[in-house]
Design a protein around this motif. Sequence first.
Motif, PDB file in Angstrom:
ATOM      1  N   UNK A  93      33.903  56.917  19.799  1.00 51.44           N
ATOM      2  CA  UNK A  93      33.093  57.936  20.463  1.00 51.44           C
ATOM      3  C   UNK A  93      33.484  57.918  21.939  1.00 51.44           C
ATOM      4  N   UNK A  94      33.764  59.073  22.504  1.00 50.55           N
ATOM      5  CA  UNK A  94      34.309  59.152  23.857  1.00 50.55           C
ATOM      6  C   UNK A  94      33.481  60.134  24.686  1.00 50.55           C
ATOM      7  N   UNK A  95      32.960  59.677  25.792  1.00 50.23           N
ATOM      8  CA  UNK A  95      32.144  60.529  26.654  1.00 50.23           C
ATOM      9  C   UNK A  95      33.016  61.545  27.377  1.00 50.23           C
ATOM     10  N   UNK A  96      32.529  62.778  27.441  1.00 51.75           N
ATOM     11  CA  UNK A  96      33.250  63.809  28.179  1.00 51.75           C
ATOM     12  C   UNK A  96      33.427  63.433  29.642  1.00 51.75           C
ATOM     13  N   UNK A  97      32.437  62.739  30.202  1.00 53.66           N
ATOM     14  CA  UNK A  97      32.512  62.324  31.602  1.00 53.66           C
ATOM     15  C   UNK A  97      33.669  61.349  31.825  1.00 53.66           C
ATOM     16  N   UNK A  98      33.932  60.514  30.825  1.00 49.83           N
ATOM     17  CA  UNK A  98      35.060  59.578  30.921  1.00 49.83           C
ATOM     18  C   UNK A  98      36.377  60.340  31.008  1.00 49.83           C
ATOM     19  N   UNK A  99      36.532  61.350  30.158  1.00 49.11           N
ATOM     20  CA  UNK A  99      37.763  62.133  30.179  1.00 49.11           C
ATOM     21  C   UNK A  99      37.890  62.907  31.489  1.00 49.11           C
ATOM     22  N   UNK A 100      36.774  63.457  31.959  1.00 45.48           N
ATOM     23  CA  UNK A 100      36.797  64.186  33.236  1.00 45.48           C
ATOM     24  C   UNK A 100      37.179  63.275  34.393  1.00 45.48           C
ATOM     25  N   UNK A 101      36.675  62.053  34.344  1.00 49.11           N
ATOM     26  CA  UNK A 101      36.903  61.088  35.431  1.00 49.11           C
ATOM     27  C   UNK A 101      38.380  60.725  35.559  1.00 49.11           C
ATOM     28  N   UNK A 102      39.106  60.807  34.452  1.00 48.69           N
ATOM     29  CA  UNK A 102      40.520  60.423  34.454  1.00 48.69           C
ATOM     30  C   UNK A 102      41.445  61.631  34.342  1.00 48.69           C
ATOM     31  N   UNK A 103      40.983  62.741  34.853  1.00 45.55           N
ATOM     32  CA  UNK A 103      41.797  63.963  34.853  1.00 45.55           C
ATOM     33  C   UNK A 103      42.403  64.156  36.237  1.00 45.55           C
ATOM     34  N   UNK A 104      43.703  64.339  36.273  1.00 43.96           N
ATOM     35  CA  UNK A 104      44.414  64.581  37.527  1.00 43.96           C
ATOM     36  C   UNK A 104      45.398  65.732  37.308  1.00 43.96           C
ATOM     37  N   UNK A 105      46.016  66.231  38.367  1.00 42.31           N
ATOM     38  CA  UNK A 105      47.045  67.261  38.175  1.00 42.31           C
ATOM     39  C   UNK A 105      48.231  66.775  37.351  1.00 42.31           C
ATOM     40  N   UNK A 106      48.425  65.448  37.290  1.00 43.37           N
ATOM     41  CA  UNK A 106      49.564  64.893  36.556  1.00 43.37           C
ATOM     42  C   UNK A 106      49.266  64.630  35.082  1.00 43.37           C
ATOM     43  N   UNK A 107      48.034  64.334  34.757  1.00 44.06           N
ATOM     44  CA  UNK A 107      47.713  64.020  33.361  1.00 44.06           C
ATOM     45  C   UNK A 107      46.240  64.332  33.071  1.00 44.06           C
ATOM     46  N   UNK A 108      45.952  64.518  31.780  1.00 47.50           N
ATOM     47  CA  UNK A 108      44.603  64.843  31.315  1.00 47.50           C
ATOM     48  C   UNK A 108      44.413  64.157  29.966  1.00 47.50           C
ATOM     49  N   UNK A 109      43.543  63.165  29.898  1.00 46.27           N
ATOM     50  CA  UNK A 109      43.340  62.424  28.656  1.00 46.27           C
ATOM     51  C   UNK A 109      42.680  63.276  27.570  1.00 46.27           C
TER      52      UNK A 109
END
Length: 288
Positions: A93-109
Amino acid sequence: MKKEYSDSGSYEKMGYLYDDFKMFHIKDIEERTYSYHYHDFYKLLIFLRGNVTYSIEGKSYKLKPFDMVLVNKEAIHRPEVSAREPYERVVFYIAGEYLDKHKTPEYDLEYCFLKAKEEGSDVLRFPAMVNTRLLSVIEEIENNGRENSRYAAKLYANVLFMEFMILVNRGCMDGTGTFDHAVVYNQKMVDIIRYVGEHLTEDMSIEELASHFYISKYHMMRQFKEETGYSIHQYITEKRVLLAKNLIAAGMSATQACYESGFKDYSTFSRAYKRRLAKSPSERAEEE
């Protein structure tokens, strides 16, 4: 005798995931019947063994060992499990906030989930997963969870999970993983589901939907229920409530969220919201 369970454990009742991610290694021996449900977080399932057909938003996939099922948040889904053999899987189970927190112009989980939408398939297949680092990382995350008293166990879990997500996304990009297009679905129902999602904030009656898709109203209603487990009215209401919840979380007032999500009067909106999320929209807005 069959039992009915939710595939989301205690989180379904609350509708929240309190951590950045959670991992479960589950093996069901007895026969279970799962109801259609959804989460407000992302779900990634690695199928290990069993006789399972996984249904997501009107599409059904016959799973093979090491298939990876990518369930976007708020997607309605359920597994259909045969009792002939145990159903074993690893679930994240993966929180949307976690994915947002690790989003950059170079990569997006979140890329793997976005790619699944683009491909029109929710199952990512890694034919050689058993021999890859991906499987090793999953095993390391599980082993680390058993040893959570060790030095920096939580930090190490985060490092391992980050590596896991990077490997999954790399597999989507470099072709190591391929999306399964051998999916069974009713094209008309999938088109209706897509149309509802694209016009959620507009007036939408069952009669208008039937007319738009040149289909008998009663046939459409029956087929939709069979494919999703929801009546069309329930489905539209669920999706509008979830949209309103996200708007409120983003700072919008409950009243404005009511109309921006497609409801025509506040009392109907408030009843639907509280029935599905256990709190009134105004209470949710105060929390946010």
